[in-house]
Design a protein around this motif. Structure first.
Motif, PDB file in Angstrom:
ATOM      1  N   GLY A 167      78.844  30.734  -3.089  1.00 54.20           N
ATOM      2  CA  GLY A 167      78.978  29.239  -2.955  1.00 54.20           C
ATOM      3  C   GLY A 167      80.485  28.711  -2.746  1.00 54.20           C
ATOM      4  O   GLY A 167      80.730  27.922  -2.326  1.00 54.20           O
ATOM      5  N   ASN A 168      81.249  29.584  -3.632  1.00 58.41           N
ATOM      6  CA  ASN A 168      82.597  28.988  -3.808  1.00 58.41           C
ATOM      7  C   ASN A 168      83.594  29.991  -2.834  1.00 58.41           C
ATOM      8  O   ASN A 168      84.666  29.919  -3.136  1.00 58.41           O
ATOM      9  N   HIS A 169      82.901  30.458  -2.012  1.00 60.90           N
ATOM     10  CA  HIS A 169      83.462  31.403  -0.977  1.00 60.90           C
ATOM     11  C   HIS A 169      84.216  32.361  -1.319  1.00 60.90           C
ATOM     12  O   HIS A 169      85.097  33.165  -0.668  1.00 60.90           O
ATOM     13  N   TYR A 170      84.018  33.077  -2.353  1.00 60.79           N
ATOM     14  CA  TYR A 170      84.330  34.460  -3.090  1.00 60.79           C
ATOM     15  C   TYR A 170      83.874  35.290  -2.037  1.00 60.79           C
ATOM     16  O   TYR A 170      82.816  35.511  -1.844  1.00 60.79           O
ATOM     17  N   GLN A 171      84.667  36.279  -1.771  1.00 63.09           N
ATOM     18  CA  GLN A 171      84.520  37.657  -1.034  1.00 63.09           C
ATOM     19  C   GLN A 171      84.972  38.550  -1.821  1.00 63.09           C
ATOM     20  O   GLN A 171      86.067  38.940  -2.142  1.00 63.09           O
ATOM     21  N   SER A 172      83.805  39.703  -1.701  1.00 69.56           N
ATOM     22  CA  SER A 172      84.118  40.987  -2.324  1.00 69.56           C
ATOM     23  C   SER A 172      82.909  41.977  -2.015  1.00 69.56           C
ATOM     24  O   SER A 172      82.037  41.517  -1.649  1.00 69.56           O
ATOM     25  N   LEU A 173      83.277  43.217  -2.054  1.00 68.58           N
ATOM     26  CA  LEU A 173      82.073  44.237  -2.255  1.00 68.58           C
ATOM     27  C   LEU A 173      81.803  44.696  -3.511  1.00 68.58           C
ATOM     28  O   LEU A 173      82.660  45.199  -4.155  1.00 68.58           O
ATOM     29  N   HIS A 174      80.772  44.677  -4.130  1.00 68.62           N
ATOM     30  CA  HIS A 174      80.512  45.227  -5.418  1.00 68.62           C
ATOM     31  C   HIS A 174      79.301  46.083  -5.432  1.00 68.62           C
ATOM     32  O   HIS A 174      78.192  45.980  -4.769  1.00 68.62           O
ATOM     33  N   THR A 175      79.646  47.340  -6.098  1.00 69.96           N
ATOM     34  CA  THR A 175      78.904  48.405  -6.345  1.00 69.96           C
ATOM     35  C   THR A 175      78.760  48.992  -7.571  1.00 69.96           C
ATOM     36  O   THR A 175      79.924  49.072  -8.262  1.00 69.96           O
ATOM     37  N   ALA A 176      77.797  49.697  -7.899  1.00 66.28           N
ATOM     38  CA  ALA A 176      77.612  50.441  -9.130  1.00 66.28           C
ATOM     39  C   ALA A 176      77.429  51.925  -8.916  1.00 66.28           C
ATOM     40  O   ALA A 176      76.467  52.128  -8.084  1.00 66.28           O
ATOM     41  N   VAL A 177      78.299  52.765  -9.633  1.00 61.48           N
ATOM     42  CA  VAL A 177      77.954  54.073  -9.297  1.00 61.48           C
ATOM     43  C   VAL A 177      77.694  54.964 -10.494  1.00 61.48           C
ATOM     44  O   VAL A 177      78.127  54.554 -11.728  1.00 61.48           O
ATOM     45  N   ILE A 178      77.515  56.393 -10.340  1.00 62.18           N
ATOM     46  CA  ILE A 178      77.499  57.227 -11.599  1.00 62.18           C
ATOM     47  C   ILE A 178      78.874  57.972 -11.264  1.00 62.18           C
ATOM     48  O   ILE A 178      78.865  58.803 -10.885  1.00 62.18           O
ATOM     49  N   GLY A 179      79.691  57.507 -12.481  1.00 62.87           N
ATOM     50  CA  GLY A 179      80.965  58.282 -12.259  1.00 62.87           C
ATOM     51  C   GLY A 179      81.032  59.603 -13.150  1.00 62.87           C
ATOM     52  O   GLY A 179      80.322  60.027 -13.585  1.00 62.87           O
ATOM     53  N   PRO A 180      82.397  59.940 -13.512  1.00 65.84           N
ATOM     54  CA  PRO A 180      82.710  60.917 -14.332  1.00 65.84           C
ATOM     55  C   PRO A 180      81.763  60.891 -15.594  1.00 65.84           C
ATOM     56  O   PRO A 180      81.685  60.185 -16.096  1.00 65.84           O
ATOM     57  N   GLU A 181      81.258  62.368 -15.962  1.00 66.66           N
ATOM     58  CA  GLU A 181      80.639  62.604 -17.107  1.00 66.66           C
ATOM     59  C   GLU A 181      79.285  61.812 -17.151  1.00 66.66           C
ATOM     60  O   GLU A 181      78.584  61.518 -17.985  1.00 66.66           O
TER      61      GLU A 181
END
Length: 544
Positions: free
Chosen positions: A292-306
């Protein structure tokens, strides 16, 4: 210690310092005591890229707030834009004072003035946020009552304004500082959990960062990668909202990736998902569907190292600048005469609050303000894929009115993701909502009942109220006209003097007369007497 601006840095600022310093000898000690926070506030403003006029207005307002009697005369020597910024700060002080006395449910007139000042010159917001941030940073040694009062003010007013206008660089710190004093035990517990394994976490982040940097370089993508700092208040909010323990959060470990453009954002996302397995249900595309405040980004969650979870945010450099500075990032562009639709949308909500048909309904203004600045919002899809954002808890009927007033008035039902739901149903972000309409506009009075839960947004309730006010007025005018015609017929009087009848009954207009007759405010007896007086011949003057 940092010094106030001098003539070498800015003649306008030097004039403001000179004016404030010479305004009143009785406030010298107070003026000296106020300077450290003033210098710090000016530093925050410079960090936001705010110009000399706003900084000069801050200097002049600080001196004026100390009680110097002759500042007003000296203000006359400054540009009108600087004087307007000082007045905007004074409007804010009235809002803050009423908030301190009565809480967030008071101060509507001051709020109205403040919103007007902000619309005229958005730099007022930057000044207010900079001052409050510096004030909050210095609260550690203040009395507890003062800490709590300032924290409540920050949580109720400053942080929501920073969020609504997208100035996240200040929003995060304001929220954390307010949270620190309002819920100190919870704040310390989360801070302790963050600190316990900080060294291990930072080493792990460095490893993940190196792996991602190598993968992006191999793909030919130019990128900057940083460990994203976590904010204590946002961690607590997520724990509350999702019912999770600290150890279950995906984004305590996080990276931020900055690339050149939108295409590179999605290319980088592909690299991330190729490098590490992603967690289903934890991907958000705020580029295609901005907040709503025009924030733009891609967010993702992954299984990283270890095998540890990791959140990755990907955005362009331009998106990052807007995310950190919000409308401040647009300010100098706007000063140069450019037309920026995104900038205009960010302040349109303030103008809408003041232009709504509430008249002097101060309670409605305050309700609208609190609705509009609230952080939690839902993002819903129309059947064509357009995004409609509404406050958390909005119903499908609110959604109908957000599309168009006539759609709301003709709403008979709704489907969410293809399933028919009642009008009070509250959809969640990502739901696709289809409104089922009739041919005739027929809103119901029970939609206005808070207990029934049909409507939750200020805008939708206003539209329904306006409908019934208009319908009631037409019905009352017709009923009043029938009373008048019946009395004229009963008294066998011609309608010759009707234009003078409202004045005879001390009313302002013919419509007001008809409305009064319908409601019984003017009785048939009063009407008959006034009609007789108007139709009676004027007696001739006696001869001398």
């Amino acid at each position: 210690m940092a010094q106030l601006p001098d003539a070498a840095r800015s003649p306008l600022l030097a004039d403001a310092v000179r004016s404030a310093t010479t305004a009143s000898t009785s406030t010298d000690a107070a003026w000296q005591a106020a300077q450290p926070q003033l210098v710090a506030s000016l530093g925050v403003l410079r960090g936001l890229g705010v110009d000399d006029e706003a900084q000069a207005a801050l200097i002049l307002h600080v001196q004026r707030s100390l009680g110097a009697a002759d500042v007003q005369a000296q203000l006359a020597g400054f540009p009108p834009s600087v004087r307007a910024l000082v007045e905007g700060q004074e409007a804010a002080e009235r809002v803050w004072a009423l908030h301190a006395a009565h809480g967030a449910a008071s101060g509507s007139e001051g709020l109205r003035r403040l919103l007007l000042a902000i619309i005229r010159d958005l730099r007022v917001v930057f000044i207010l946020l900079a001052r409050q941030l510096v004030r909050m940073r210095a609260l550690a040694d203040a009395p507890e009552a003062e800490r709590i009062a300032q924290a409540r003010l920050t949580a109720d007013m400053h942080a929501p304004l920073a969020n609504r206008l997208g100035i996240w660089q200040l929003k995060w710190e304001l929220e954390d500082l307010a949270f620190r004093y309002l819920q100190p035990e919870v704040y310390r517990r989360i801070a302790r959990l963050l600190d316990e394994r900080r060294g291990d976490r930072e080493a792990w982040i460095a490893t993940a960062r190196a792996q991602l940097a190598a993968a992006l370089a191999k793909a030919g993508l130019r990128a900057e990668i940083d460990g994203r700092p976590k904010h204590i208040y946002s961690i607590w909010r997520k724990m509350q909202r999702k019912g999770l323990e600290f150890s279950e959060l995906y984004d305590v470990r996080a990276l931020r990736v900055l690339v050149d453009d939108v295409a590179a954002c999605y290319a980088a996302l592909g690299v991330v998902h190729s490098l590490w397995p992603y967690i289903p249900g934890e991907f958000d595309d705020y580029i295609a569907n901005p907040k709503g405040n025009h924030y733009q980004s891609l967010h993702t969650a992954v299984i990283g190292p270890e095998g540890r979870t990791l959140e990755v945010q990907i955005r362009s450099h331009d998106m990052h600048q807007h995310a950190e500075l919000g409308v401040a990032a647009h300010w100098r562009y706007k000063e140069g005469g450019g037309s920026d639709a995104s900038f205009e949308r960010k302040i349109a909500w303030m103008r809408q609050l003041l232009e709504r048909g509430d008249g002097d309904d101060d309670a409605a203004l305050l309700a609208g303000f609190r609705t509009e600045v609230v952080e939690d919002r839902v993002y819903l899809l129309t059947p064509k894929g357009n995004v409609i954002d509404l406050p958390q808890g909005a119903s499908v009927l609110d959604f109908a009115y957000a599309i168009h007033t006539d759609v709301g008035h003709r709403c008979r039902g709704a489907k969410v993701n293809g399933r028919i739901v009642p009008l009070g149903f509250q959809p969640a972000s990502g739901d696709r909502v289809e409104i089922l309409t009739g041919k005739v506009a027929e809103p119901r009075r029970d939609w206005l009942s808070p207990q029934l839960g049909f409507l939750h947004t200020h805008r939708a309730r206003n539209k329904v109220r306006a409908w019934f006010n208009r319908i009631d007025l037409a019905q009352n005018l017709a009923a009043g006209r029938a009373v008048l015609e019946r009395e004229l017929k009963r008294l066998a009087l011609a309608p010759d003097h009707l234009e003078r009848l409202p004045e005879q009954l001390r009313l302002k207009s013919h419509d007001e007369l008809l409305h009064a007759l319908a409601l019984g405010d003017v009785s048939p007896g009063q009407l008959a007497r006034a009609l007789h007086e108007l139709s009676a011949p004027v007696a001739a003057s006696a001869p001398p």
